[in-house]
Design a protein around this motif. Sequence first.
Motif, PDB file in Angstrom:
ATOM      1  N   THR A 226     -15.248  -3.406   5.333  1.00  0.00           N
ATOM      2  CA  THR A 226     -14.210  -4.309   4.826  1.00  0.00           C
ATOM      3  C   THR A 226     -14.548  -5.782   5.089  1.00  0.00           C
ATOM      4  O   THR A 226     -14.885  -6.164   6.205  1.00  0.00           O
ATOM      5  CB  THR A 226     -12.851  -3.967   5.471  1.00  0.00           C
ATOM      6  OG1 THR A 226     -12.498  -2.638   5.116  1.00  0.00           O
ATOM      7  CG2 THR A 226     -11.757  -4.934   5.019  1.00  0.00           C
TER       8      THR A 226
ATOM      9  N   SER B 107      -4.361   1.740   5.667  1.00  0.00           N
ATOM     10  CA  SER B 107      -4.615   3.051   5.061  1.00  0.00           C
ATOM     11  C   SER B 107      -6.017   3.171   4.479  1.00  0.00           C
ATOM     12  O   SER B 107      -6.451   4.265   4.141  1.00  0.00           O
ATOM     13  CB  SER B 107      -3.569   3.346   3.982  1.00  0.00           C
ATOM     14  OG  SER B 107      -3.707   2.442   2.892  1.00  0.00           O
ATOM     15  N   GLY B 108      -6.727   2.077   4.383  1.00  0.00           N
ATOM     16  CA  GLY B 108      -8.084   2.138   3.834  1.00  0.00           C
ATOM     17  C   GLY B 108      -9.173   2.116   4.877  1.00  0.00           C
ATOM     18  O   GLY B 108     -10.340   1.866   4.551  1.00  0.00           O
ATOM     19  N   ASN B 109      -8.821   2.367   6.136  1.00  0.00           N
ATOM     20  CA  ASN B 109      -9.806   2.327   7.214  1.00  0.00           C
ATOM     21  C   ASN B 109      -9.704   3.590   8.059  1.00  0.00           C
ATOM     22  O   ASN B 109      -8.610   4.020   8.406  1.00  0.00           O
ATOM     23  CB  ASN B 109      -9.568   1.100   8.106  1.00  0.00           C
ATOM     24  CG  ASN B 109      -9.777  -0.200   7.356  1.00  0.00           C
ATOM     25  OD1 ASN B 109      -8.963  -0.587   6.522  1.00  0.00           O
ATOM     26  ND2 ASN B 109     -10.888  -0.862   7.618  1.00  0.00           N
TER      27      ASN B 109
ATOM     28  N   GLN C  14      -7.696  -1.987  -0.055  1.00  0.00           N
ATOM     29  CA  GLN C  14      -9.026  -2.425  -0.498  1.00  0.00           C
ATOM     30  C   GLN C  14      -9.303  -1.917  -1.914  1.00  0.00           C
ATOM     31  O   GLN C  14      -9.784  -2.664  -2.769  1.00  0.00           O
ATOM     32  CB  GLN C  14     -10.113  -1.903   0.458  1.00  0.00           C
ATOM     33  CG  GLN C  14     -10.130  -2.571   1.823  1.00  0.00           C
ATOM     34  CD  GLN C  14      -9.327  -1.822   2.862  1.00  0.00           C
ATOM     35  OE1 GLN C  14      -8.301  -1.229   2.553  1.00  0.00           O
ATOM     36  NE2 GLN C  14      -9.777  -1.858   4.106  1.00  0.00           N
TER      37      GLN C  14
ATOM     38  N   ALA D  83      -8.665  -5.939   8.002  1.00  0.00           N
ATOM     39  CA  ALA D  83      -7.508  -5.406   7.269  1.00  0.00           C
ATOM     40  C   ALA D  83      -6.218  -5.906   7.916  1.00  0.00           C
ATOM     41  O   ALA D  83      -5.259  -6.270   7.228  1.00  0.00           O
ATOM     42  CB  ALA D  83      -7.552  -3.878   7.247  1.00  0.00           C
TER      43      ALA D  83
ATOM     44  N   ARG E 240      -8.373 -11.350   0.212  1.00  0.00           N
ATOM     45  CA  ARG E 240      -7.937  -9.971   0.047  1.00  0.00           C
ATOM     46  C   ARG E 240      -8.991  -9.017   0.611  1.00  0.00           C
ATOM     47  O   ARG E 240     -10.185  -9.195   0.348  1.00  0.00           O
ATOM     48  CB  ARG E 240      -7.762  -9.638  -1.434  1.00  0.00           C
ATOM     49  CG  ARG E 240      -6.612 -10.336  -2.103  1.00  0.00           C
ATOM     50  CD  ARG E 240      -6.576  -9.916  -3.568  1.00  0.00           C
ATOM     51  NE  ARG E 240      -5.345 -10.298  -4.233  1.00  0.00           N
ATOM     52  CZ  ARG E 240      -4.941  -9.760  -5.388  1.00  0.00           C
ATOM     53  NH1 ARG E 240      -5.660  -8.844  -5.988  1.00  0.00           N
ATOM     54  NH2 ARG E 240      -3.820 -10.154  -5.941  1.00  0.00           N
ATOM     55  N   PRO E 241      -8.562  -7.992   1.328  1.00  0.00           N
ATOM     56  CA  PRO E 241      -9.556  -7.040   1.839  1.00  0.00           C
ATOM     57  C   PRO E 241     -10.183  -6.218   0.710  1.00  0.00           C
ATOM     58  O   PRO E 241      -9.480  -5.745  -0.186  1.00  0.00           O
ATOM     59  CB  PRO E 241      -8.739  -6.145   2.777  1.00  0.00           C
ATOM     60  CG  PRO E 241      -7.319  -6.299   2.339  1.00  0.00           C
ATOM     61  CD  PRO E 241      -7.193  -7.672   1.756  1.00  0.00           C
ATOM     62  N   VAL E 242     -11.496  -6.077   0.753  1.00  0.00           N
ATOM     63  CA  VAL E 242     -12.229  -5.247  -0.218  1.00  0.00           C
ATOM     64  C   VAL E 242     -13.330  -4.504   0.531  1.00  0.00           C
ATOM     65  O   VAL E 242     -13.668  -4.843   1.663  1.00  0.00           O
ATOM     66  CB  VAL E 242     -12.869  -6.094  -1.352  1.00  0.00           C
ATOM     67  CG1 VAL E 242     -11.810  -6.822  -2.159  1.00  0.00           C
ATOM     68  CG2 VAL E 242     -13.896  -7.076  -0.797  1.00  0.00           C
TER      69      VAL E 242
ATOM     70  N   GLY F 272     -13.886   2.244   5.069  1.00  0.00           N
ATOM     71  CA  GLY F 272     -13.351   0.933   5.440  1.00  0.00           C
ATOM     72  C   GLY F 272     -14.174   0.134   6.429  1.00  0.00           C
ATOM     73  O   GLY F 272     -13.827  -1.005   6.743  1.00  0.00           O
TER      74      GLY F 272
ATOM     75  N   SER G 276      -6.528   2.818  -0.889  1.00  0.00           N
ATOM     76  CA  SER G 276      -6.021   1.896   0.081  1.00  0.00           C
ATOM     77  C   SER G 276      -5.824   0.496  -0.515  1.00  0.00           C
ATOM     78  O   SER G 276      -6.132   0.304  -1.687  1.00  0.00           O
ATOM     79  CB  SER G 276      -7.097   1.775   1.153  1.00  0.00           C
ATOM     80  OG  SER G 276      -8.287   1.293   0.511  1.00  0.00           O
TER      81      SER G 276
ATOM     82  N   GLU H 206       0.475   1.074   5.909  1.00  0.00           N
ATOM     83  CA  GLU H 206      -0.011   0.860   4.539  1.00  0.00           C
ATOM     84  C   GLU H 206      -1.250  -0.038   4.530  1.00  0.00           C
ATOM     85  O   GLU H 206      -2.243   0.251   3.875  1.00  0.00           O
ATOM     86  CB  GLU H 206       1.117   0.240   3.705  1.00  0.00           C
ATOM     87  CG  GLU H 206       0.768  -0.118   2.288  1.00  0.00           C
ATOM     88  CD  GLU H 206       0.384   1.083   1.457  1.00  0.00           C
ATOM     89  OE1 GLU H 206       0.982   2.157   1.638  1.00  0.00           O
ATOM     90  OE2 GLU H 206      -0.543   0.957   0.631  1.00  0.00           O
ATOM     91  N   ALA H 207      -1.185  -1.111   5.295  1.00  0.00           N
ATOM     92  CA  ALA H 207      -2.298  -2.073   5.309  1.00  0.00           C
ATOM     93  C   ALA H 207      -3.566  -1.473   5.913  1.00  0.00           C
ATOM     94  O   ALA H 207      -4.676  -1.881   5.569  1.00  0.00           O
ATOM     95  CB  ALA H 207      -1.890  -3.324   6.093  1.00  0.00           C
TER      96      ALA H 207
END
Lengths: 199, 325
Positions: A95, A176-178, B103, A155, A101-103, A92, B101, A173-174
């Motif tokens: 990001t 969770s990708g970092n 992302q 994020a 939108r986060p990618v 992440g 996630s 949840e938001a």
Amino acid sequence: MSEERGFSRRKFLQGVGAGALAAGAMPDLARGAEAPEDAPDLAGPGPVPVTLDVNGVRTTIEVEPRVTLLDALRSRLDITGAKKVCDHGACGACTVLLDGRPVYACSMLAIAAQGKKIETVESLAPGGELNAVQQAFVAHDGLQCGFCTSGFVLASEALLRQNPRPSHEEVLEALSGNLCRCGSYQGIKKASGAAPGGG
Amino acid sequence: MKDFAYAVPATLARAAALWREAPDASRFLAGGTDLLGMMKDFVIQPARVISLAAIPELRGIREEDGALVIGAMTPLGDVIASPLVRARCPALVQAAAGIKSPQLRNMATLGGDLLQRPRCWYFRRGFGLLGMKDGKSLVLDGEDRFHAILGNAGPAKFASPSSIAPALVAAGAELLVWNGEGTRRMAALDLYRTPEREEESEFSLAGGEILVAVRLPAARPASATCEVRQRKSLDWPVAAASACLDLENGRVAGARLVLGQVAPVPWLVDVTSLLAGKPLDEEGAKAAAEAALKDATPLAGNGYKVQVAEVAARRALLAAAGKAG
């Protein structure tokens, strides 16, 4: 959208006519001009013009199709807020926001990000003044070494734009990708839930 | 990663034509979250990458003749956000939501999840789908904790990594596939096969075929997906299960249970005979879950997955019946 995404030397020529070329060396135009009308729109493998809309500025660079959005931002546009850590979509740190939108910028080709609105952490503090999310990270000790921070901030920013008062679960949840290897999660969670007007 | 030429065709016909020009060197690109990683690791080195991002037929969620049709290039985040999908197949929404996630869900697509490659670390290190070296299985001699516990009698020891496939198989979904001239239909389960030799694929698509859409013929409200995982995000589940029930007056008339992450293919078990005629309860769910795993053949280091898969199966069955597991 397909017009925006599809790249061809024909479209590039049109782009030059419209004054879209902001920077970069002139490419080999003759080869494109000679191509038959029904030729496949193949770009590369050598460098091709790629126009990126980053933080409200459109810039055309010459990169190979294999160059990721992350590498284009950092190495070609000198926008280094997005960090290169795992380079495999598993941490992440890279990001960015793509059309809000986060990618993961590491897992996307720069050439595929054309026509999209790209926001990096730099856009949040244009005059050097931190925005509400960034201030909350400072206020809640949401960072230690800082390497993951821009990813967490973006994020969180994406979450709070959609949902100004997120629940604890929605924050988790938001985010969770970092990953944060320093383990600043308590502060990060507080910061993300606290800014700008959340509880 | 190795350099490549890149194309963004606007039609399926164009995409197929681009592929036919260089069939051995071409790869179709969806969301890129799996393919680009493998290209960075030099496991796959295409000379031509054909993006499917600009083909309109591949996108969107719509109702068609009573069926729900979801384009293969639809991002997973859109699948989760769709009230239509939520009403018709909760198992699918829950499976997609398990992919952490945000992302990844913004980038990864429905079709890309179905066609992602196995997570076997020997495969990901370039030892091939079967993970062989000098004629011996690296899995059997090495680290097998996440590998298959079912359907692993042959040389394929990897586990099917798709989060979405079990839900689609349980729900009786069909896949629409463009074969260069027209669209053919297949059952979701038929997308998957267990390779016997290294040169074989784990997918039944012929070269150059493109997954166009997923079609859910009937609403499946009594469906659910449950996962058991080590890490809550940025990882695959250890085991997962999707269940789909036909309920008549609260009693089970049909029950399809599909396990994920446990076999080289999504593992379908028809547990109707065990559950039919009764309301689904804790006891029935437990018996069905045990039956689904009774023929498991775990490897030296993954016996624990049998119990984990049983738990996932039991919880999915109960959740499909609207009961907490």
